[in-house]
Write an enzyme that holds these catalytic residues in place. Sequence first.
Site, short mmCIF file in Angstrom:
data_model
loop_
_atom_site.label_atom_id
_atom_site.label_comp_id
_atom_site.label_asym_id
_atom_site.label_seq_id
_atom_site.Cartn_x
_atom_site.Cartn_y
_atom_site.Cartn_z
N HIS A 267 0.32 0.90 3.28
CA HIS A 267 -0.83 -0.02 3.16
C HIS A 267 -1.05 -0.83 4.45
O HIS A 267 -2.10 -0.75 5.08
CB HIS A 267 -0.59 -1.00 2.02
O1 RIB Z 1 -1.22 -3.70 -2.46
C1 RIB Z 1 -0.47 -3.51 -1.30
C2 RIB Z 1 -0.36 -4.78 -0.53
O2 RIB Z 1 0.31 -5.75 -1.31
C3 RIB Z 1 0.49 -4.65 0.74
O3 RIB Z 1 0.03 -5.57 1.67
C4 RIB Z 1 1.87 -5.02 0.27
O4 RIB Z 1 2.68 -5.55 1.32
C5 RIB Z 1 1.55 -6.11 -0.70
O5 RIB Z 1 1.37 -7.31 0.04
#
Ligand code: RIB
Length: 346
Positions: A267
């Site tokens: 992500h």
């Molecule tokens: O949904 C994924 C996100 O949420 C990423 O940034 C992970 O680190 C959490 O913060």
Amino acid sequence: MKQAIIMDVDTGVDDALALFYLLASPEAEILAITCTAGNVPAHHVARNNLALLELCGASHIEVALGSEVPLLQPLETSEVTHGPQGMGYAELPEPTTPLSTRHATEVWADIARSRPGEVIGLVTGPLTNLALALRIEPDLPLLLKRLVIMGGSFNYIGNTTPTSEWNIAVDPDAAKIVFDAFSVLPPERRPIVCGLDITEQIDLLPEDVTRIAEIAESSPAELLLPEQPRGTRSTASNDIVRHLSDAVRFYVENQQVNGDGYSAHMHDPFAAALAIRPELAEYRSATVDVELAGSLTRGTTVADFRGHWGREHNVDIATATHPRVFLDEFVERVGRFAREIQGASV
Ligand code: RIB
Ligand code: CA
């Protein structure tokens, strides 16, 4: 010409991978890191970043503490995903670098004012600090060169509720404030938003960690295997490889439990990549707003692509990429960086 970046994080395993990637990228100059509560409490986030920067020989980068709680709702954290301290199984040495004396919001406002139109803001956690920074500097959207957000889910499943993504769901009130405030920008400066719909297509594989270790000239061979006992610790000779592997192992073990395979959704690293290499993705503009009142849907990002609301498009949603192009670049850059840092420390 390096791209100046200020990043707000809730480190977090994938936030840490995003930091490794930016530190390893010649295009990036990280001006400061601001810490928000999210995956783990804000003071753990701050400690993680001070320790990571020391590990990477980058302690000159300012780390500032931000909000310990969301604007309105109680804090929810996710140690089950990121580990008790937020770094999976990695046990980084206690940092000795002091935290900034400035609050996260001051850092955002001061940096944006000092370099108008030059700095890209990257947020890979809840948007609490950015919403608070807008209170002290309402012109922040105009002062930043661009904003890149990892957050939301667009016509795709949620990872926190059936329809909401973590960074938005932890503080939906802050998210709405940010999306509304950044709706004043011309098309070429609309915020880039990376939602689960694209980031869950981009998975770091165990063999990618093995390859990072090879490039870093680390030994022994770095193996992450689902048949290994949970919590197996790396014995890598390279410090960055060892801590990266221990962090990723916790994350992939949890991802496997969730049925998403023994791999790591990238992500935050992918959002970080778009901050310096936006050409890695294709985009579709939309008007995005955040549901606050829904009993089932609070924290859901809603994208209007067709003008149902009669409002101008306010974001560019990253909709497509070639995952292996980014992943191979990540592996190459982080592996080489790990080798160089280890080499510099002997
Ligand atoms: O949904 C994924 C996100 O949420 C990423 O940034 C992970 O680190 C959490 O913060
Ligand atoms: Ca994050």
